[in-house]
Structure formats: C-alpha cells, structure tokens
Motif scaffolding. Structure first.
Motif, mmCIF file in Angstrom:
data_model
loop_
_atom_site.group_PDB
_atom_site.id
_atom_site.type_symbol
_atom_site.label_atom_id
_atom_site.label_comp_id
_atom_site.label_asym_id
_atom_site.label_seq_id
_atom_site.Cartn_x
_atom_site.Cartn_y
_atom_site.Cartn_z
ATOM 1 N N ARG A 1 37.079 -13.633 7.156
ATOM 2 C CA ARG A 1 36.573 -13.601 8.528
ATOM 3 C C ARG A 1 37.142 -12.426 9.319
ATOM 4 O O ARG A 1 36.525 -11.984 10.283
ATOM 5 N N ARG A 2 38.291 -11.910 8.900
ATOM 6 C CA ARG A 2 38.848 -10.756 9.608
ATOM 7 C C ARG A 2 37.873 -9.587 9.550
ATOM 8 O O ARG A 2 37.602 -8.942 10.573
ATOM 9 N N LEU A 3 37.359 -9.295 8.377
ATOM 10 C CA LEU A 3 36.419 -8.191 8.228
ATOM 11 C C LEU A 3 35.005 -8.617 8.623
ATOM 12 O O LEU A 3 34.289 -7.876 9.309
ATOM 13 N N ALA A 4 34.613 -9.811 8.219
ATOM 14 C CA ALA A 4 33.235 -10.257 8.436
ATOM 15 C C ALA A 4 32.906 -10.433 9.914
ATOM 16 O O ALA A 4 31.756 -10.236 10.321
ATOM 17 N N THR A 5 33.889 -10.799 10.734
ATOM 18 C CA THR A 5 33.621 -10.955 12.165
ATOM 19 C C THR A 5 33.222 -9.617 12.772
ATOM 20 O O THR A 5 32.236 -9.530 13.520
ATOM 21 N N ALA A 6 33.973 -8.574 12.454
ATOM 22 C CA ALA A 6 33.643 -7.250 12.985
ATOM 23 C C ALA A 6 32.302 -6.763 12.451
ATOM 24 O O ALA A 6 31.449 -6.278 13.211
ATOM 25 N N VAL A 7 32.099 -6.906 11.161
ATOM 26 C CA VAL A 7 30.868 -6.445 10.524
ATOM 27 C C VAL A 7 29.646 -7.141 11.130
ATOM 28 O O VAL A 7 28.656 -6.494 11.508
ATOM 29 N N THR A 8 29.726 -8.451 11.238
ATOM 30 C CA THR A 8 28.584 -9.233 11.689
ATOM 31 C C THR A 8 28.326 -9.038 13.177
ATOM 32 O O THR A 8 27.186 -8.933 13.615
ATOM 33 N N LYS A 9 29.411 -8.992 13.967
ATOM 34 C CA LYS A 9 29.246 -8.802 15.405
ATOM 35 C C LYS A 9 28.572 -7.464 15.672
ATOM 36 O O LYS A 9 27.669 -7.364 16.514
ATOM 37 N N TYR A 10 29.001 -6.436 14.989
ATOM 38 C CA TYR A 10 28.410 -5.118 15.196
ATOM 39 C C TYR A 10 26.915 -5.131 14.890
ATOM 40 O O TYR A 10 26.092 -4.764 15.724
ATOM 41 N N TRP A 11 26.557 -5.577 13.689
ATOM 42 C CA TRP A 11 25.182 -5.376 13.231
ATOM 43 C C TRP A 11 24.188 -6.350 13.867
ATOM 44 O O TRP A 11 23.133 -5.938 14.367
ATOM 45 N N VAL A 12 24.490 -7.617 13.863
ATOM 46 C CA VAL A 12 23.549 -8.593 14.415
ATOM 47 C C VAL A 12 23.299 -8.312 15.893
ATOM 48 O O VAL A 12 22.153 -8.325 16.368
ATOM 49 N N CYS A 13 24.368 -8.034 16.633
ATOM 50 C CA CYS A 13 24.197 -7.780 18.067
ATOM 51 C C CYS A 13 23.488 -6.461 18.330
ATOM 52 O O CYS A 13 22.769 -6.327 19.324
ATOM 53 N N ASN B 1 31.345 1.046 19.042
ATOM 54 C CA ASN B 1 32.438 1.898 18.559
ATOM 55 C C ASN B 1 33.750 1.134 18.450
ATOM 56 O O ASN B 1 34.522 1.331 17.510
ATOM 57 N N VAL B 2 34.026 0.269 19.417
ATOM 58 C CA VAL B 2 35.255 -0.530 19.377
ATOM 59 C C VAL B 2 35.280 -1.396 18.119
ATOM 60 O O VAL B 2 36.296 -1.495 17.414
ATOM 61 N N ILE B 3 34.150 -2.026 17.837
ATOM 62 C CA ILE B 3 34.076 -2.909 16.668
ATOM 63 C C ILE B 3 34.187 -2.102 15.378
ATOM 64 O O ILE B 3 34.891 -2.490 14.432
ATOM 65 N N ALA B 4 33.491 -0.969 15.311
ATOM 66 C CA ALA B 4 33.535 -0.161 14.095
ATOM 67 C C ALA B 4 34.940 0.351 13.817
ATOM 68 O O ALA B 4 35.404 0.351 12.672
ATOM 69 N N LEU B 5 35.639 0.783 14.858
ATOM 70 C CA LEU B 5 37.013 1.254 14.674
ATOM 71 C C LEU B 5 37.955 0.112 14.304
ATOM 72 O O LEU B 5 38.919 0.295 13.545
ATOM 73 N N ASP B 6 37.672 -1.076 14.825
ATOM 74 C CA ASP B 6 38.469 -2.248 14.458
ATOM 75 C C ASP B 6 38.313 -2.550 12.976
ATOM 76 O O ASP B 6 39.273 -2.924 12.300
ATOM 77 N N LEU B 7 37.115 -2.349 12.466
ATOM 78 C CA LEU B 7 36.895 -2.575 11.038
ATOM 79 C C LEU B 7 37.695 -1.576 10.205
ATOM 80 O O LEU B 7 38.324 -1.946 9.206
ATOM 81 N N LEU B 8 37.694 -0.312 10.609
ATOM 82 C CA LEU B 8 38.483 0.681 9.875
ATOM 83 C C LEU B 8 39.966 0.322 9.886
ATOM 84 O O LEU B 8 40.672 0.482 8.888
#
Length: 567
Positions: free
Chosen positions: A396-408, A451-458
């Motif tokens: 969920r650490r990675l999936a939350t960022a990934v999913t929040k970015y794309w679905v939204c 951008n915030v979410i994408a950088l959080d994923l990195l």
C-alpha cells in the motif's frame, strides 16, 4: 385555442415532450452496480455469505449483514429524495457566520438542511468509521463501498466523512485523546451543532499555509507549551470542513514541526479560539465549505512525538488519499450510469444512441475506465484493513501513490466525455454531470497534486525497496494471463531498475513511471477478477502498442456489448 384542462399549454403540440429519457430515480445504486458487487466479494475479500446467516468471520458480523446494509444504502442514494437533497446542497452553498446578531464571535458555517440530511445518512450507514469500529478482514472494502455509494450522488459531504475516517489512525497515537475522541468518531449519530456533550463527532484537517502549500515544513504557525496543552498562533490557508468538531493541525514548536488536536469546544464547554476569516470560493465542491482560519492562543493537544508532526499526520493523509481514489471512482460510476441511461432511452437517426457504433465505443470505454477504477480502489482499500500484514503495508505504500495519481488524473476528462454523451443536457445544471465535471479535479489536487504524488513514489522506491517488491509480487499474480500484459510488466521492471538507487535523478520522468505502474496494477486485477470482455479490452487498449487515452478509441476486437452489459 383554449388551455387544456390537463395543464397549461398541454394542448399545444410544441409542448409535448418526446424522446427524452425518464428521470433516473428510485434505483438501487448498489445492486445495479455489477462491478462493485462482484469486486467487493473477490478483490475486497468480504467472502461468501453463510447460507444460514451465521457469522462468516467477516467485518461487522456476517457478510449478509454487510451486503444488506449496502443494499439499503443503494436504495437511499438512488431515491428521488436523496438526489434532490444533493441538488439543493450544491445550489445552496454554505454561508459563513462570523458573529451572532449581538456581536459575539461565533465562527460558524451555516449549511442548507439538505446537506445535513445527506451527511446524517452517511454517518448512520457507517460510511465514515465503520472499518475501525468493526474491524476484520474485508472491513475496509465494506466501508469503501458505503463511502462510494454516498459520494456517487453527493460528493461534497464526503470530505468530512473521509477525514473522520482518516483521523482515527492519528488520534490513536495519543491515548488520552483517543479515549475521549474515538468513541465519538465511531458513533453513528450526527448532530450539526457545536457541543461538548453530543455523542458523535466529525474531524477536519488544517495543514497548508499561504507561503508553503504542499511544503508544510515551511509552516510558521507556532505552538507554545502551556501545561498539559499548547497554545497555537498562526494562519492556515486551507481548513477543510470548518464546521467539524475537531481538527488535526501542524504547527512549529521548540522540537520542530508537531501535530496538534484542536477542538472547537473546550472541555469546560467554552468555545476555542477558531477565527474563520473567509470561505473559499471554489470551482467545484460547492456543497462543502473550505476556509481560511486564524489561530490566536488556540488550545491544542499534541498528537504523536515532539517534532514528528508529519509522521503523526501521514496516517491521516494516506487514508484520505485512498478516499480520493474512491471518490473519483464513485464519480466515474455516476458519469457512466447517467450517460448509459440517457443513451438507452434516447433515439437519433433511427436507432437508440447506445446502438450507434460511435456512441457504443465511447460508452464502453467510459464503463471500462470506471470498472478499472472500482477494482483498484477496492484492492487498495483491502490493504488498509487493520489486520494487514507487512507485505500488505509495503504494497500500500507504493500502491497508494500510484493509484491516487492515475485514477484521480483520469477523473476530469472522464466526467467531460460522459457529459458530452448527454449533449446539451449534460451542460445544464438540472442534470448531475455538470456538477460532476466541476467536482472531479479536486480529487487530483487534494492530498497531493500530481507532481507531489509522483515525487513521493520516487522517494518510496529509493528508501523503502520492499514496497517495490510487494508491488511487483502483486503484478506477478496475473503472470501468464495475457502476453501483452507480460511484456508490459517485464519492460516496466527493467525501466524501474536504475531509478531505485538514484530516484531523484529521474524526477522529470516520474509521471511516466507512475502512469505505467498504475496501468499495470489495474490490468493485473482485471485479468484475475474481471470477465474476459473487460480484461482483454483493457489490456489491449491501455497497454498495447496502439493505446490511446482518448475515450471512444476501443479496438475493433473489443467486446463492447459485454462491457456495457455490466454498466
């Protein structure tokens, strides 16, 4: 010519209403949402109901109990009354009352009665904290489904509902605060007035300031120790749901940035200093208030460790990010339901709109996007179950960022395309898709912009490598199901390899990586749990070499009728 007794102008041929769909009211929004019903059991893992109605070991008692509650909610939100309340809540936005008529400072937000009816029904159904009050396997999926059903029709109230759910994890860090506030958060009783004695409570949040925005470490609000509590002074640029009973707030103290719980009413019954400066005039989300607030020796209690305020509040942020996904998926469902309803009842050029090939392709594409969002939303919700193990936490650490970015990110254009399916009606405020078009962008902005979410994923990739492994373990569960998926996942893993050790060097490509991760996750879920008509179309149209993200560009091989049968 005289006026017909049946009503004004009814005798005039020009005033006969032909070829307009009937109102889409008095439907069960749960039972008619086939993807939600199916994925709740499979992806959400609420299990199969016991035939005798006995406890099947799932959250909240039996599965039958959980699905019956959702059936009841489906009736409520599909009713003409609820839809009318949703309309009225947006037509009559909140009003700020800073002072009483006698000059006392009251700092209250006045809502239309329709808003209170909506939020009271959501609280009564447990759309806020049922996953905490009745934990267990599948509890988060059941709560997610409740949340989505209410947010599908009236999204504004979902903000305080979401924050109240999300606040539990942070409040639990302070035992004294938890003892006082958690029973009130778990309550299913709603009362709009500010009172220290009412059994239920809703929570809000105030993190950002005008000079910092997402950079909360630039905050200047100050907290000074005063015995067992602190006194806060400063200004917050955004305070969500300012009518709430308590708020989690970030402020600087001698130890660094801390997290503090600020109640509106102090234990002695007096009002805390909570100066509402103005309500934000937002593009959408009109039924829900957002405010600027001033603190002036405002009483607050520390949550979490000194100087670790960001860590203390991140539990709340993670869960509100989940609800941004669920809220977007709910909006997609409303868009699809309204567009398909219109197309099934409207005729043009000698056939129903839904049977016109170009429209069929658009509607099926919209339905496919909605179904994928529902599937990944429930998978993410399951990772937030209280009994989730280490692997699920890493996932969920990675999936939350990934999913929040794309679905939204997909939400706004999805709403626009659905609105276009209704033609001129879609652009008119009498129909709900104009509201939805304004609503969807906020899900991508709240709790971290793209951008915030994408950088959080990195950041997660480089500092928490176990999250990457857990994510790809999830993808591997669909290995061998489709060659296009297998090739896409293999190339993606190769692409990520150099980023894991020097992630910030690839910040310019972060969005591309997040997009691919999100598509791979959605595809893996649909390959495992969806009918072939859905999974094949998604893989080919989203992962294939000819992929296009304009709606209505599904390949000729897609089973459009099979997809629409589920819409």
């Amino acid at each position: 010519m005289t006026v017909n007794d049946a009503g004004p102008l009814s005798g005039y041929p020009t005033h006969r209403v032909l070829n307009q769909p009937p109102p889409r009211v008095d439907v069960n929004e749960f039972s008619e949402n086939t993807p939600l019903v199916e994925y709740l059991h499979t992806i959400g893992e609420i299990g199969a109901a016991a035939d005798d109605g006995s406890d099947a070991g799932t959250a909240g008692g039996t599965n039958t109990e959980g699905t019956r509650a959702l059936e009841a909610t489906g009736v409520v939100v599909g009713s003409a009354q609820f839809q009318d309340d949703a309309r009225l809540a947006h037509k009559n936005p909140p009003i700020l009352r800073t002072h009483s008529k006698y000059g006392q400072r009251i700092d209250e937000v006045e809502y239309h009665p329709s808003y209170h009816r909506v939020i009271a029904q959501a609280v009564a159904a447990g759309a806020h904290t049922s996953a905490w009050a009745k934990p267990g396997k599948g509890a988060s999926a059941l709560r997610a489904a409740q949340f989505m059903l209410f947010a599908q029709v009236e999204p504004g109230h979902a903000c305080p509902i979401s924050m109240s759910h999300a606040a539990v994890e942070s409040v639990a860090l302070a035992p004294d605060a938890a003892g006082e506030w958690l029973p009130r958060l778990y309550s299913r009783q709603y009362a709009p007035e500010l009172s220290v004695n009412k059994p239920g409570a809703l929570f809000g949040m105030a993190m950002t300031e005008k000079q910092g925005g997402s950079d909360v470490r630039a905050n200047t609000t100050r907290a000074v120790a005063a015995g067992e509590h602190h006194l806060l002074t400063g200004h917050k640029w955004f305070c969500s749901a300012p009518m709430s009973d308590a708020f989690l707030v970030l402020a600087q103290d001698d130890a660094g940035l801390g997290c503090f719980l600020i109640p509106r009413i102090l234990p002695d019954g007096t009002r805390n200093t909570f100066l509402l400066q103005r309500l934000k005039d937002k593009a959408g989300n009109r039924s829900n208030a957002s405010a600027e607030v001033e603190f002036a020796n405002t009483v607050g209690w520390r949550i979490g460790e000194p100087g670790r305020g960001v860590r203390a509040i991140m539990g709340m942020v993670g869960r509100t990010r989940l609800d941004c996904v669920l809220g977007t998926a709910a909006g997609m469902r409303q868009s699809v339901a309204e567009a398909v309803w219109h197309a099934r009842h409207r005729h043009a050029f000698g056939a129903r709109l839904i049977d016109q090939p170009a429209m069929t392709n658009v509607l099926a594409d919209l339905a496919l996007e909605s179904e994928a969002a529902t599937a990944v939303g429930l998978r993410l919700a399951r990772a937030f179950d209280n009994d989730a193990g280490a692997t699920e936490l890493a996932f969920r650490r990675l999936a939350t960022a990934v999913t929040k970015y794309w679905v939204c990110k997909r939400g706004p254009n999805h709403a626009y395309e659905a609105m276009e399916c209704l033609g001129g009606n879609g652009y008119i405020e009498d129909f709900p898709l104009a509201m939805r078009y304004r609503e969807q962008p906020v899900m991508a902005i709240w709790e971290g912009t793209g951008n915030v979410i994408a950088l959080d994923l990195l950041r997660a990739m480089s500092t928490e490598p176990e999250s990457v492994e857990a994510f790809f373990d999830e993808l591997r569960l669909a290995a061998g199901a489709h060659p296009v998926f297998d090739d896409f996942a293999a190339r993606l893993k190769e692409e990520l390899a150099p980023m894991r050790s020097a992630s910030q060097e690839f910040a310019g490509q972060a969005r591309t990586v997040v997009e691919k991760l999100a598509l791979a996750l959605q595809a893996s879920l649909l390959l495992r749990f969806a009918p072939a008509a859905v999974s094949d179309a998604f893989v080919v149209s989203r992962l294939g070499s000819d992929r296009s993200f304009n709606y209505g560009t599904m390949p000729a091989s897609a089973d459009l009728a099979g997809i629409l049968a589920r819409a």
